[in-house]
Design an enzyme around this catalytic site. Structure first.
Site, short mmCIF file in Angstrom:
data_model
loop_
_atom_site.label_atom_id
_atom_site.label_comp_id
_atom_site.label_asym_id
_atom_site.label_seq_id
_atom_site.Cartn_x
_atom_site.Cartn_y
_atom_site.Cartn_z
N ARG A 262 40.23 133.61 -28.99
CA ARG A 262 41.46 133.45 -29.79
C ARG A 262 42.44 132.53 -29.06
O ARG A 262 42.51 132.52 -27.83
CB ARG A 262 42.14 134.81 -29.99
CG ARG A 262 41.36 135.74 -30.91
CD ARG A 262 42.13 136.93 -31.36
NE ARG A 262 42.80 137.62 -30.25
CZ ARG A 262 43.87 138.39 -30.44
NH1 ARG A 262 44.39 138.51 -31.65
NH2 ARG A 262 44.42 139.01 -29.41
N SER B 225 37.97 136.74 -19.45
CA SER B 225 37.45 138.11 -19.21
C SER B 225 36.16 138.12 -18.45
O SER B 225 35.11 138.63 -18.94
CB SER B 225 37.31 138.81 -20.55
OG SER B 225 38.47 138.60 -21.31
N ASP C 229 41.11 140.26 -19.05
CA ASP C 229 41.54 140.93 -20.29
C ASP C 229 42.04 142.34 -20.01
O ASP C 229 42.92 142.85 -20.72
CB ASP C 229 40.43 140.94 -21.34
CG ASP C 229 39.12 141.49 -20.81
OD1 ASP C 229 38.18 141.60 -21.60
OD2 ASP C 229 39.04 141.78 -19.60
C1 0WK Z 1 40.54 142.24 -27.34
C2 0WK Z 1 41.27 141.54 -26.20
C3 0WK Z 1 40.32 140.68 -25.42
C4 0WK Z 1 39.18 141.53 -24.92
C5 0WK Z 1 38.54 142.20 -26.09
C6 0WK Z 1 37.47 143.10 -25.63
O1 0WK Z 1 42.28 140.72 -26.73
O2 0WK Z 1 40.97 140.10 -24.36
O3 0WK Z 1 38.26 140.74 -24.23
O4 0WK Z 1 39.47 142.97 -26.81
O5 0WK Z 1 36.87 143.67 -26.73
P1 0WK Z 1 35.63 143.06 -27.48
O6 0WK Z 1 36.14 141.96 -28.32
O7 0WK Z 1 34.69 142.62 -26.43
O8 0WK Z 1 35.10 144.17 -28.26
C1 BGC Z 2 33.79 141.23 -17.29
C2 BGC Z 2 35.20 141.66 -17.07
C3 BGC Z 2 35.87 141.97 -18.40
C4 BGC Z 2 35.02 142.94 -19.17
C5 BGC Z 2 35.61 143.28 -20.50
C6 BGC Z 2 33.06 142.23 -18.14
O1 BGC Z 2 31.79 141.78 -18.44
O2 BGC Z 2 33.11 141.11 -16.07
O3 BGC Z 2 35.91 140.68 -16.42
O4 BGC Z 2 37.10 142.51 -18.14
O5 BGC Z 2 33.73 142.43 -19.37
O6 BGC Z 2 35.70 142.20 -21.30
#
Ligand code: 0WK
Ligand code: BGC
Ligand code: BGC
Length: 954
Positions: free
Chosen positions: A579, A640, A694
């Protein structure tokens, strides 16, 4: 047979009488005006009512009046059929049904036998044949094998056992079992038993069944409301002679239906008329409200014995029925059964004979104490006396045994009474069966129903006329049903063994499922070990010692204090979506405008330059759309992935995770990589101020609302956590006062093998197949990128064991990532009925049964529960560290959380919170779901940096 003058009957009645099916002489045709042939004048005898013996014409009136009561007209039969059908649909709909209704009890038998069942089974039958129980040894040989005759033994149950304490009854049954098995020259290891228990029960599984109420001659205490399988298991254990696994409890009607000879079947209705009466049939599962099923069929035990809708039964209940009911063990109950069941037919005949004798119509008006004794005329007596050939002779023999002198016409009249009582029973039973057949035709939306009905019970065996009257009457009441009646060969023993075989297979599957899932069921001790190991790894990581937790300083020293202001650009890379955000921080709050862009796999796993050029392309596209082109706003970069930060705007990527693998990035400062990409894209001004993980962005974003938020947690594609550590504990950063936010990178926890005790072969499969085997062990047991794969590998394993999908491995299930983690969230959602679970799985092309769907649900629950508990153990380690850092008795702290798995899974968040409460009872932890993601957090970190930079300049 005496005949009755026609003019006595109402036109429609006489018409109907003549229609009496099956060539059975209509009751009254033989009665001439003088009444039964034998009703001539009679002389007095002891115990006889001499005075005023009725004159012949009166006595036929008396007989007529007496037997007339047993006449059930076609109209009445149709009313009973209709009312019973209505009562069935009422009970199926789950509406509370009055005691006088049929019960419609699901039996958990979902399919008629497919003949593949094999093995030796012990069957214990209790209740079908009154005061006796039967033990059978049944060998099933599947489709191919030659059918083996079951061995069986019958044991008479003493009356005091039928009316005594329940434990005594079950101990008696266990003793009979041992006595029977002692005589069986077979290997008696791993005995599996099917319990045929012929009473109304609420079943909650093939081996769990609670007795609703006793019927027939039984009334043992301490059994109603209890699980009769457990009572039997306890008795067998007390007996201690054999270890017998009771794997199924079956109603005798179900055993009868399932025992239907293969050549005739499948029978989809089981009908029993023995001491009691009842039927079962295969109903569409979607019509059985208590089952959340929409597919397939389930066998339902009707329990029509309890049908007694006064409206329609009242008119056909005779004074004899009321008398019988009053003297029964359960007055007011089982009224319908008491007009049909073999336990009562003899008594009805006795009551009628006693009445006619006292009226002087029979036995010269003489009775005997035996005739006046309850239960002195049994079903077999009625069968013998009713026999058209030898019956008359038997009447003399049987009634003489009862101390009666039987005149010539008496015998005929007695036979008449027997035929009358039996005919009514058969016609009433037919009305009930016709209701079941109409229900079946209706629930299958058929014009014509062709069906096989398995029949069982001594009334069928001993009263050949019963079946023919039943057949004729069913044809009359349900002409659109073509019914074939298949007598059960062994009283349902084989059928019970069939159900037991199915139950045994399901029980074996369940054991294999439990064995497979057991390693996922972590107990408190195991979780406390994980917590302690994580704590130890945190301390080592902070000290810079070898640890699977890198404990990376983030150079974020404070959470926002609300004085931040300005417009900031933010990037959020590393989660499900990439994003670009515009974050405007004003006194009135934070306004965010964002755009989601995709990072195609070939870019995420391409070159670093390609990845960062793609990122800058998205930024430029966003700026153009937001009219920000040419503006150089401070930018916060949520990246992240594990980075060793040397400053707020310097982060060396240690290694990619979560499916990213862009080349030439690891070991590089990603802020530099971004700035180089910006440079490559001339005419773009961007001021990269901060790079944050993140977890940090999420903590800051929630910290803006709640200053106690000092922990950031991500459970999404990946998982990780950060928290505010005392600077004095951070060896890598100078300074002893103040705090520093530490990015734990707990995804890598256990990469040193410290989690190997908990790792299963399925985790190893997933790790082996990942692009970073041996890395991110903790993450691969918790996060969204992997849970679906763990489930898929477990399903493959269970399929290979034949536990799932009938052992058929499908191409689809062997496809990597076909089982998305979001399926776990969907499948485990409480609002989803099993049928929806099945729909999800069928979309995956998995051919499954409802048992399969249930097992897949349990696999998902086990995998997500372990993930949530491990995550909870990690959070407990962090908050306990903060509490001890501050030497607090009790810590109140908030945790900012983000991530699709945590947010969308129906139970994940509550399981994490519950685990933290158990493992860190001295910490009051509030979990704050981040609304705006970590992009806002990155902007706030940037804002803090800008504020600090400004104050530094001033
Ligand atoms: C939303 C956050 C972002 C993070 C994500 C983790 O804005 O920084 O990496 O959540 O959740 P995912 O999208 O991997 O389920
Ligand atoms: C990364 C982290 C991150 C997490 C959640 C992991 O795979 O090593 O830096 O915070 O994922 O997104
Ligand atoms: C019981 C039924 C049983 C029937 C035939 C009735 O009294 O309630 O469960 O199927 O007898 O044995």
């Amino acid at each position: 047979m005496p005949n009755i003058a026609r003019e006595e009957l109402k036109p429609e009645e006489s018409e109907q009488l003549l229609l009496l099916p099956g060539g059975h002489p209509p009751l009254w045709n033989h009665m001439d005006s003088t009444g039964p042939v034998g009703l001539q004048q009679r002389e007095g005898a002891p115990g006889c009512s001499q005075e005023g013996l009725p004159c012949p014409s009166d006595s036929s009136e008396l007989v007529l009046a007496c037997l007339q009561q047993f006449k059930v007209t076609e109209t009445q039969l149709r009313q009973i059929q209709a009312s019973l059908l209505c009562s069935m649909e009422h009970a199926l709909g789950g509406q509370a049904s009055p005691a006088s209704s049929v019960r419609m009890l699901p039996t958990y038998v979902g399919s008629t036998p497919h003949g593949t069942e094999q093995g030796d089974f012990v069957v214990l039958e209790l209740g079908a044949t009154g005061a006796s129980l039967r033990v059978l040894w049944v060998t099933l040989v599947g489709n191919e094998g030659h059918r083996m005759e079951p061995r069986s033994q019958e044991f008479v149950i003493p009356p005091e056992v039928m009316l005594g304490p329940g434990q005594q009854l079950f101990d008696f049954a266990a003793r009979c079992l041992s006595e029977f098995l002692d005589a069986i020259p077979m290997d008696k290891k791993g005995l599996q038993l099917g319990f045929s228990f012929s009473f109304p029960c609420h079943q909650t599984g093939l081996d769990r069944s609670t007795l609703i109420s006793w019927t027939k001659g039984f009334r043992c205490s301490g059994v109603e409301g209890h699980d009769v399988v457990q009572l039997l298991r306890d008795a067998i254990k007390r007996q201690g002679a054999y270890s017998i696994d009771v794997v199924a409890v079956v109603n005798d009607t179900v055993g009868t239906m399932m025992g239907c000879e293969p050549g005739f079947g499948p029978c989809e209705v089981g009908l029993v008329v023995d001491t009691g009466t009842n039927a079962c049939y295969m109903e569409e599962a979607r019509h059985v409200a208590v089952l959340d099923e929409d597919r397939g069929r389930v066998c339902v035990s009707v329990e029509w014995g309890s049908f007694s809708d006064d409206g329609v039964l009242g008119p056909v209940l005779t004074t004899f029925d009321h008398a019988l009911d009053q003297e029964s063990l359960n007055p007011g109950a089982q009224r319908f059964e008491k007009m049909i069941g073999g336990l009562y037919l003899g008594e009805l005949v006795r009551l009628v004979l006693a009445h006619l004798a006292q009226q002087g119509v029979l036995f010269d008006g003489c009775t005997s104490s035996a005739l006046l004794t309850h239960g002195s005329i049994l079903l077999e007596h009625v069968a013998e006396m009713e026999d058209p050939l030898a019956g008359a002779a038997r009447v003399h023999a049987i009634l003489q045994d009862l101390g009666l002198s039987v005149g010539a016409s008496d015998a005929e009249l007695v036979q008449y009474v027997c035929a009358t009582v039996l005919t009514r029973a058969a016609r009433l039973c037919a009305a009930a069966l016709a209701a079941v057949l109409s229900r079946l035709r209706h629930s299958r939306e058929l014009q014509m129903l062709q069906i096989a009905v398995a029949t069982g019970g001594r009334v069928f065996e001993r009263h050949p006329s019963f079946l023919s009257i039943l057949q004729e009457t069913v044809k009359l009441l349900a002409p659109e049903c073509d019914v074939s009646f298949i007598p059960s060969v062994d009283g349902g023993g084989r059928g019970v063994a069939m159900v037991t075989a199915v139950a045994a297979r399901l029980a074996a599957h369940r054991r294999l499922l439990e064995e497979t899932l057991a390693p996922f069921r972590l107990n408190h001790e195991q979780l406390a070990v994980v917590q302690a190991q994580m704590r130890e790894a945190m301390v080592k990581g902070l000290r810079g010692e070898a640890s699977s937790l890198r404990m990376l300083p983030t150079y974020v020293r404070a959470t926002p204090d609300g004085t931040e202001r300005g417009d900031f650009l933010a990037l959020d890379l590393g989660g499900t979506n990439f994003r670009v955000l515009l974050v405007c921080v004003t006194a009135g709050g934070v306004k965010i405008t964002s755009q989601v862009y995709s990072i195609p796999e070939y870019v995420a796993q391409g070159s670093g330059q390609q990845l960062f050029d793609h990122i800058v392309d998205c930024i430029v596209d966003f700026q153009q759309k937001q009219g920000l082109s040419g503006q150089s706003l401070p930018l916060g970069f949520t990246f992240s992935f594990p980075c060793r930060q040397l400053g707020l705007d310097q982060g060396i990527l240690l290694n990619w995770t979560k499916g990213f693998n862009a080349s030439d990035c690891e070991g590089q400062d990603v802020v530099c990589l971004l700035r180089e990409a910006i440079r490559r894209r001339q005419a773009v001004e961007l001021n990269v101020v901060a790079i944050v993980n993140d977890t940090v962005g999420t903590m800051m974003s929630c910290g803006y609302e709640d200053p106690r938020c000092e922990v950031g947690l991500i459970v999404g594609t990946g998982t990780n956590a950060c928290y505010m550590e005392e600077l004095r504990n951070v060896a890598a950063v100078a300074g002893d006062s103040g705090h520093m936010c530490i990015n734990m990178e707990w995804g890598a926890f256990g990469d040193d093998g410290s989690l190997d005790l908990l790792r299963t072969c399925f985790d190893a499969n997933v790790d082996q197949a990942s692009i970073n085997p041996g890395k991110q062990s903790f993450e691969k047991m918790i996060s969204g990128m992997y849970l679906g794969e763990i489930v898929r590998h477990i399903l493959l394993h269970l399929t290979s064991l034949g536990v799932l999908f009938r052992g058929q491995q499908t191409q689809r299930l062997q496809t990597r990532d076909i089982f998305k983690t979001k399926f776990l969230s969907e499948i485990e959602s409480d609002s989803l009925a099993l049928r929806q679970v099945r729909a999800i799985l069928e979309d995956l092309g998995l051919p499954l049964t409802s048992d399969d769907a249930l097992m897949v649900l349990e696999v998902c629950q086990a995998v997500s529960q372990r993930a949530a508990q491990l995550c909870g153990a990690g959070v407990a380690a962090v908050v306990e560290k903060i509490r001890e850092n501050r030497g607090l008795e009790e810590l109140t702290v908030s945790v900012g959380v983000d991530g699709t798995l945590y947010k969308l899974h129906p139970h994940f968040s509550s399981l994490v919170a519950a685990t933290v409460r158990k493992l860190a009872p001295r910490c009051v932890v509030t979990f704050l779901q981040s609304e705006d993601g970590s992009g806002k957090g990155a902007a706030l970190v940037t804002a803090v940096a800008c504020r600090l930079a400004q104050t530094a300049c001033v």
